[in-house]
Each structure stands twice: as structure tokens, then as C-alpha cells.
Design a protein around this motif. Structure first.
Motif, short mmCIF file in Angstrom:
data_model
loop_
_atom_site.label_atom_id
_atom_site.label_comp_id
_atom_site.label_asym_id
_atom_site.label_seq_id
_atom_site.Cartn_x
_atom_site.Cartn_y
_atom_site.Cartn_z
N HIS A 80 0.79 -1.22 0.00
CA HIS A 80 0.00 0.00 0.00
C HIS A 80 0.83 1.27 0.00
CE1 HIS A 80 -3.48 2.49 0.69
NE2 HIS A 80 -2.89 3.04 1.75
N SER A 81 0.35 2.26 -0.74
CA SER A 81 0.88 3.62 -0.69
C SER A 81 -0.29 4.57 -0.49
CB SER A 81 1.62 3.96 -1.99
OG SER A 81 1.77 5.37 -2.12
N HIS A 82 -0.20 5.41 0.51
CA HIS A 82 -1.26 6.39 0.76
C HIS A 82 -1.34 7.42 -0.36
CE1 HIS A 82 -1.82 4.81 4.80
NE2 HIS A 82 -0.52 4.93 5.01
N VAL A 83 -0.20 7.84 -0.88
CA VAL A 83 -0.19 8.81 -1.98
C VAL A 83 -0.82 8.21 -3.22
CG1 VAL A 83 1.29 10.14 -3.54
CG2 VAL A 83 1.80 10.07 -1.09
N PHE A 84 -0.48 6.97 -3.52
CA PHE A 84 -1.06 6.29 -4.68
C PHE A 84 -2.58 6.16 -4.51
CE2 PHE A 84 -2.42 2.55 -7.06
CZ PHE A 84 -1.82 2.74 -8.29
N ALA A 85 -3.01 5.79 -3.31
CA ALA A 85 -4.44 5.65 -3.05
C ALA A 85 -5.15 6.98 -3.22
CB ALA A 85 -4.66 5.09 -1.64
#
Length: 271
Positions: A80-85
Motif C-alpha cells: 500500500h501507498s497512501h499517496v497512490f491511493a
């Protein structure tokens, strides 16, 4: 948690956001590299902006490739990446990220201590006195000048290259192969993720050898020391990426360098 990766368009938006973030580190590395490039007679006549572009060229292309690989594989493997999400229209859990910050900072600091102890123990074999040798004001000045590059390229771009762009694709490929030849699972087994963590960590270690070779004559002991120490760091950062998020690994990586620089500066001032 949905990373908004159900369409290529959403994944592309997430990849662009991570690419822009990573380019901040590429710019820091390029600026830091300009003095070294000026020392090359064939490049000394080039303007400052041109030298920055030359220094950034390879990393710019590599970052694009590895961010794209991660965007195609990381969400499918649960990494998971918060920025990607956020950029891809998903649901970033910023509260979870904030809760992970003490762990990231603490692990980064602990890694520095561990690496320093191991490095000192290996010094009789490698001929190096410490992780970061500080001898005079010039060395200290060079160290301080490297801070933006360490924090931005090391903390951000290297995590995008090695964790997002190498670890995630390895995990996806191993999982895909396992599903074809063995029992199918809806998510990568723990063993697959650990193999991916270790493989990307070794790549992280090997990737530090060219920079080391520009300063020292590589010996077998020095090669083993460099790969070993960086592999240890890479395993810890890979675990953070797996269990928390890419951004948590970035913070830990940056924290390692913050402690390194702080200890080096204090040592210089005191001794």
C-alpha cells in the motif's frame, strides 16, 4: 482497503503522483552531483542547468519505469501507498499513517545504531573506521551539503525504486507463478513476501557498490560489508512497506539519515 486501481486510468494517476514525488529526490541528487560533473574536463564547459539535466537523466528514466512496475503490481499484492491511493481515487488512511510515524522514526534510529555497531565490528576486515568518517571541516561541509540528497533521494526516490518498483513486482511474479503451479491463494503468502523483501534488500545493497567504488578500491571484505549492511536496512524497510505503507518506509529511511548526520556533526564538534 481500495487503492482505486480498478482502472488503468486510476492507476496512471497514482503512478504520476508517485513519479512527481520521486522527482523531488532526483532533482536533489542531480544538484548534489553537479560539482563532481564539473570535475570532468569534457563536462566542465557545460552550463549549470545542463549539468543538472545530465545528472538527472538516468534516474528520471529509471524512476518512470519502476514507478510504472509498482503501480501495476503493488495494489494487486496488497502493498500500500497512501499517496497512490489518494491520487488514484481510493481511500488513503492518513490516520493509520500518522500512527505509524513513531514506529518509522524509532526503527530508522535503531537501524543506524545496529548498522554502526556491525560496521565497527567489521572495521578490522574492511579498513573503514565507521559508517560515516568525519575528519575535518571540509568533510563536515560535504556531509551537510548531502543532507537534501540523503533525505529526498534516499528517503523518497530509493524507496520508490527498490520497494515500490522492485519488491512489489517480485512479490507479484512469485505469487503468479505459485498460483500456476501450486495451490491458488487470493493474496501472496507470507513466504512470497519475505522472499520479495529479501531480494529487493539485496538489490538495495548491490546498488550502493558503484558509489562506493568511486571513493574506495573495492575489496571482497568491503563488498560483503556494504551489501550486508544495506541488506539489513532494506529488509527492515521492506517489512515496513509490507506491514504499514510505502510512506512509512520512506520516513524510516529518512530518519536513518537524520540520525547519521546528527551523530556525525556532534562527533565532529566534540572531537
Amino acid at each position: 482497503m481500495n487503492d482505486g486501481s480498478s482502472t488503468w486510468g486510476a492507476a496512471a494517476r497514482g503512478a504520476v503522483a508517485l513519479y512527481v514525488l520521486g522527482m523531488v529526490g532526483v532533482a536533489a541528487l542531480a544538484i548534489h552531483s553537479v560539482p563532481s560533473l564539473r570535475a570532468i574536463p569534457e563536462l566542465a564547459v557545460l552550463s549549470y542547468p545542463t549539468l543538472v539535466l545530465v545528472a538527472a537523466a538516468n534516474s528520471t528514466v529509471l524512476l518512470a519505469v519502476f514507478v510504472a512496475l509498482g503501480a501495476a503490481t503493488a495494489p494487486r499484492t496488497g502493498l500500500h501507498s497512501h499517496v497512490f491511493a489518494w491520487a488514484s481515487g481510493g481511500s488513503p488512511d492518513w490516520d493509520a499513517y500518522r500512527r505509524s510515524l513513531p514506529l518509522a522514526v524509532g526503527l530508522g534510529a535503531a537501524l543506524f545504531v545496529l548498522i554502526t555497531v556491525i560496521d565497527v565490528a567489521l572495521a578490522p576486515f574492511t579498513g573503514l573506521e565507521s559508517v560515516e568518517a568525519i575528519g575535518d571541516a571540509t568533510v563536515l561541509e560535504d556531509l551537510l551539503a548531502s543532507v537534501p540528497m540523503r533525505l529526498l533521494y534516499g528517503g523518497i526516490t530509493e524507496e520508490l525504486l527498490l520497494r515500490w518498483g522492485v519488491m512489489a513486482p517480485i512479490a507479484f511474479v512469485l505469487w503468479w507463478v505459485r498460483n500456476r503451479i501450486g495451490e491458488q491463494t487470493e493474496e501472496p503468502p507470507t513466504a512470497v513476501l519475505w522472499v520479495a523483501i529479501f531480494a529487493s534488500a539485496v538489490a538495495f545493497g548491490v546498488g550502493h557498490l558503484p558509489a562506493l567504488a568511486s571513493t574506495f578500491d573495492l575489496t571482497p571484505a568491503l563488498v560483503v560489508r556494504t551489501v550486508l549492511l544495506n541488506t539489513i536496512v532494506g529488509v527492515a524497510l521492506g517489512w515496513l512497506f509490507w506491514r504499514r505503507s510505502l510512506e512509512t518506509a520512506m520516513v524510516a529511511h529518512a530518519a536513518f539519515h537524520v540520525v547519521l548526520v546528527a551523530v556525525s556533526v556532534v562527533a565532529m564538534l566534540l572531537f
